[in-house]
Motif scaffolding. Sequence first.
Motif, PDB file in Angstrom:
ATOM      1  N   PHE A   1       0.749  -1.173  -0.002  1.00 16.49           N
ATOM      2  CA  PHE A   1      -0.080   0.026  -0.087  1.00 16.49           C
ATOM      3  C   PHE A   1       1.052   1.249   0.158  1.00 16.49           C
ATOM      4  O   PHE A   1       1.849   1.274   0.782  1.00 16.49           O
ATOM      5  N   LEU A   2       0.427   2.136  -0.970  1.00 16.18           N
ATOM      6  CA  LEU A   2       1.238   3.514  -0.835  1.00 16.18           C
ATOM      7  C   LEU A   2       0.318   4.687  -1.229  1.00 16.18           C
ATOM      8  O   LEU A   2      -0.903   4.280  -1.540  1.00 16.18           O
ATOM      9  N   LEU A   3       0.859   5.744  -0.793  1.00 17.49           N
ATOM     10  CA  LEU A   3       0.201   7.050  -1.282  1.00 17.49           C
ATOM     11  C   LEU A   3       0.912   7.756  -2.304  1.00 17.49           C
ATOM     12  O   LEU A   3       2.150   7.877  -2.303  1.00 17.49           O
ATOM     13  N   TRP A   4       0.190   8.137  -3.493  1.00 18.67           N
ATOM     14  CA  TRP A   4       0.968   8.782  -4.712  1.00 18.67           C
ATOM     15  C   TRP A   4       0.219   9.830  -5.184  1.00 18.67           C
ATOM     16  O   TRP A   4      -1.155   9.647  -5.452  1.00 18.67           O
ATOM     17  N   GLN A   5       0.477  11.120  -5.525  1.00 15.85           N
ATOM     18  CA  GLN A   5      -0.623  11.996  -6.007  1.00 15.85           C
ATOM     19  C   GLN A   5      -0.149  12.106  -7.405  1.00 15.85           C
ATOM     20  O   GLN A   5       0.557  11.528  -7.943  1.00 15.85           O
ATOM     21  N   THR A   6      -1.560  12.649  -7.869  1.00 18.89           N
ATOM     22  CA  THR A   6      -1.696  12.860  -9.188  1.00 18.89           C
ATOM     23  C   THR A   6      -0.736  14.215  -9.869  1.00 18.89           C
ATOM     24  O   THR A   6      -0.437  15.078  -8.983  1.00 18.89           O
ATOM     25  N   ARG A   7      -0.213  14.103 -11.150  1.00 20.19           N
ATOM     26  CA  ARG A   7       0.560  15.349 -11.654  1.00 20.19           C
ATOM     27  C   ARG A   7      -0.526  16.342 -11.811  1.00 20.19           C
ATOM     28  O   ARG A   7       0.003  17.566 -11.668  1.00 20.19           O
ATOM     29  N   GLU A   8      -1.664  16.141 -12.046  1.00 24.11           N
ATOM     30  CA  GLU A   8      -2.635  17.089 -12.459  1.00 24.11           C
ATOM     31  C   GLU A   8      -3.270  17.557 -11.050  1.00 24.11           C
ATOM     32  O   GLU A   8      -3.611  16.926 -10.235  1.00 24.11           O
ATOM     33  N   SER A   9      -3.294  18.743 -11.051  1.00 23.72           N
ATOM     34  CA  SER A   9      -4.346  19.709 -10.297  1.00 23.72           C
ATOM     35  C   SER A   9      -5.741  19.476 -10.757  1.00 23.72           C
ATOM     36  O   SER A   9      -5.891  19.863 -11.867  1.00 23.72           O
ATOM     37  N   VAL A  10      -6.716  19.247  -9.861  1.00 20.84           N
ATOM     38  CA  VAL A  10      -8.003  18.689 -10.445  1.00 20.84           C
ATOM     39  C   VAL A  10      -9.191  19.620  -9.524  1.00 20.84           C
ATOM     40  O   VAL A  10      -9.078  19.432  -8.205  1.00 20.84           O
ATOM     41  N   GLY A  11     -10.223  19.883 -10.133  1.00 16.02           N
ATOM     42  CA  GLY A  11     -11.328  20.298  -9.173  1.00 16.02           C
ATOM     43  C   GLY A  11     -12.302  21.480  -9.782  1.00 16.02           C
ATOM     44  O   GLY A  11     -12.217  21.558 -11.158  1.00 16.02           O
ATOM     45  N   THR A  12     -12.801  22.286  -8.957  1.00 16.54           N
ATOM     46  CA  THR A  12     -13.379  23.449  -9.490  1.00 16.54           C
ATOM     47  C   THR A  12     -13.331  24.708  -8.778  1.00 16.54           C
ATOM     48  O   THR A  12     -12.757  24.732  -7.670  1.00 16.54           O
ATOM     49  N   PRO A  13     -13.548  25.746  -9.315  1.00 13.94           N
ATOM     50  CA  PRO A  13     -13.135  27.018  -8.934  1.00 13.94           C
ATOM     51  C   PRO A  13     -13.953  27.345  -7.548  1.00 13.94           C
ATOM     52  O   PRO A  13     -15.031  26.694  -7.327  1.00 13.94           O
ATOM     53  N   GLU A  14     -13.441  28.069  -6.732  1.00 10.29           N
ATOM     54  CA  GLU A  14     -13.905  28.530  -5.634  1.00 10.29           C
ATOM     55  C   GLU A  14     -15.233  29.272  -5.523  1.00 10.29           C
ATOM     56  O   GLU A  14     -16.163  29.483  -4.765  1.00 10.29           O
ATOM     57  N   THR A  15     -15.223  30.247  -6.631  1.00  8.78           N
ATOM     58  CA  THR A  15     -16.456  30.907  -6.970  1.00  8.78           C
ATOM     59  C   THR A  15     -17.180  30.467  -7.836  1.00  8.78           C
ATOM     60  O   THR A  15     -17.068  29.968  -8.831  1.00  8.78           O
ATOM     61  N   ASP A  16     -18.802  30.390  -7.493  1.00  8.43           N
ATOM     62  CA  ASP A  16     -19.656  29.724  -8.318  1.00  8.43           C
ATOM     63  C   ASP A  16     -19.691  28.340  -9.106  1.00  8.43           C
ATOM     64  O   ASP A  16     -19.646  28.495 -10.238  1.00  8.43           O
ATOM     65  N   PRO A  17     -19.106  27.397  -8.251  1.00 11.96           N
ATOM     66  CA  PRO A  17     -18.796  26.083  -8.982  1.00 11.96           C
ATOM     67  C   PRO A  17     -20.085  25.567  -9.514  1.00 11.96           C
ATOM     68  O   PRO A  17     -21.244  25.536  -8.695  1.00 11.96           O
ATOM     69  N   ARG A  18     -20.164  24.820 -10.491  1.00 14.42           N
ATOM     70  CA  ARG A  18     -21.287  24.196 -11.151  1.00 14.42           C
ATOM     71  C   ARG A  18     -21.149  22.563 -11.466  1.00 14.42           C
ATOM     72  O   ARG A  18     -21.895  21.942 -11.886  1.00 14.42           O
ATOM     73  N   LEU A  19     -19.915  22.222 -10.927  1.00 11.53           N
ATOM     74  CA  LEU A  19     -19.504  20.923 -11.433  1.00 11.53           C
ATOM     75  C   LEU A  19     -19.110  20.046 -10.161  1.00 11.53           C
ATOM     76  O   LEU A  19     -18.851  20.737  -9.236  1.00 11.53           O
ATOM     77  N   ILE A  20     -18.982  18.696 -10.114  1.00 17.87           N
ATOM     78  CA  ILE A  20     -18.569  17.917  -9.083  1.00 17.87           C
ATOM     79  C   ILE A  20     -17.830  16.658  -9.642  1.00 17.87           C
ATOM     80  O   ILE A  20     -18.187  16.232 -10.838  1.00 17.87           O
ATOM     81  N   CYS A  21     -16.740  16.257  -9.398  1.00 17.71           N
ATOM     82  CA  CYS A  21     -15.652  15.468 -10.015  1.00 17.71           C
ATOM     83  C   CYS A  21     -15.858  14.028  -9.389  1.00 17.71           C
ATOM     84  O   CYS A  21     -15.711  14.051  -7.962  1.00 17.71           O
ATOM     85  N   PHE A  22     -15.536  12.902  -9.809  1.00 27.58           N
ATOM     86  CA  PHE A  22     -15.338  11.582  -9.162  1.00 27.58           C
ATOM     87  C   PHE A  22     -14.274  10.977  -9.755  1.00 27.58           C
ATOM     88  O   PHE A  22     -14.072  10.727 -10.878  1.00 27.58           O
ATOM     89  N   ILE A  23     -13.395  10.323  -8.803  1.00 29.60           N
ATOM     90  CA  ILE A  23     -12.276   9.583  -9.157  1.00 29.60           C
ATOM     91  C   ILE A  23     -12.245   8.148  -9.508  1.00 29.60           C
ATOM     92  O   ILE A  23     -13.050   7.492  -8.223  1.00 29.60           O
ATOM     93  N   ASN A  24     -12.017   7.528 -10.475  1.00 26.70           N
ATOM     94  CA  ASN A  24     -12.211   6.263 -10.617  1.00 26.70           C
ATOM     95  C   ASN A  24     -10.909   5.608 -10.870  1.00 26.70           C
ATOM     96  O   ASN A  24      -9.956   6.115 -11.539  1.00 26.70           O
ATOM     97  N   GLY A  25     -10.660   4.246 -10.774  1.00 26.98           N
ATOM     98  CA  GLY A  25      -9.560   3.656 -11.510  1.00 26.98           C
ATOM     99  C   GLY A  25      -9.987   3.054 -12.806  1.00 26.98           C
ATOM    100  O   GLY A  25     -10.778   3.664 -13.176  1.00 26.98           O
ATOM    101  N   LYS A  26      -8.882   2.499 -13.526  1.00 30.21           N
ATOM    102  CA  LYS A  26      -8.897   2.071 -14.697  1.00 30.21           C
ATOM    103  C   LYS A  26      -9.553   0.516 -14.810  1.00 30.21           C
ATOM    104  O   LYS A  26      -8.549  -0.088 -14.087  1.00 30.21           O
ATOM    105  N   SER A  27     -10.089   0.084 -15.445  1.00 28.95           N
ATOM    106  CA  SER A  27     -10.459  -1.369 -15.409  1.00 28.95           C
ATOM    107  C   SER A  27      -9.312  -2.138 -15.888  1.00 28.95           C
ATOM    108  O   SER A  27      -8.992  -3.313 -15.327  1.00 28.95           O
ATOM    109  N   SER A  28      -8.528  -2.026 -17.002  1.00 26.01           N
ATOM    110  CA  SER A  28      -7.413  -2.706 -17.270  1.00 26.01           C
ATOM    111  C   SER A  28      -6.403  -2.630 -16.011  1.00 26.01           C
ATOM    112  O   SER A  28      -5.807  -3.802 -16.120  1.00 26.01           O
ATOM    113  N   SER A  29      -6.272  -1.703 -15.414  1.00 24.73           N
ATOM    114  CA  SER A  29      -5.263  -1.892 -14.230  1.00 24.73           C
ATOM    115  C   SER A  29      -5.884  -2.741 -13.075  1.00 24.73           C
ATOM    116  O   SER A  29      -5.249  -3.290 -12.124  1.00 24.73           O
TER     117      SER A  29
END
Length: 209
Positions: A104-132
């Motif tokens: 088990f380990l912790l490893w961060q993504t290269r990308e910064s991901v999310g929504t702006p702090e002002t007037d956000p209209r979206l929500i994100c969900f993180i999934n694994g990939k089926s092949s992995s």
Amino acid sequence: MYLSDRDLKFAVETGQLIVDPKPEEYDTTSIDLHLDDVSEAKVWNVDAFKQKQEESGSDAWLRVGKYKYRAFSRLFYKSVPTHPNDNDLVYRNGDRVILKPKGFLLWQTRESVGTPETDPRLICFINGKSSSARSGLLVHTTAPTIHARWWGQITLEIANLGPFDLCLGAGDAISQIVVATISSPPTKRKKEGIAIGQREVGGNAGSRD
């Protein structure tokens, strides 16, 4: 409603969705996320935790419902060992990380991901990939939601439930996000949790320097 590739691209281009660096391509309904530099991969220092508990006269278990993650991580996570012993289930081999079964380990993504702090209209969900996943790789299954008004590099909880020694490296796409619209911007902010703009697996914002 979940966003398709054309809507994902529009959301990124207009700033409604934060993905930095911007994706080079879009899948039909998702965007791949990639592992950051191998130096950012961390494991828990279980021996240091047990020693501290023993010195303080506390029980040798972790009260997961009580601990403060950011403070705890500063004390007890460490870089993946480069000179492993026989008991290490995770270790570095040059610019790669080898993850043995039950590791088990912790490893961060290269990308910064999310929504702006002002007037956000979206929500994100993180999934694994089926092949992995079919090799036994488990990625970020217990806390998949990136809540509205939050953005940062995502800490992935990575485990090997399969029979193989798995090899991971910077730039590997082992996770993805899907994005949905929300009915209206939330009126509240989360009271406590991982810092907005997180740049470390310990949940801290700001520079790595």
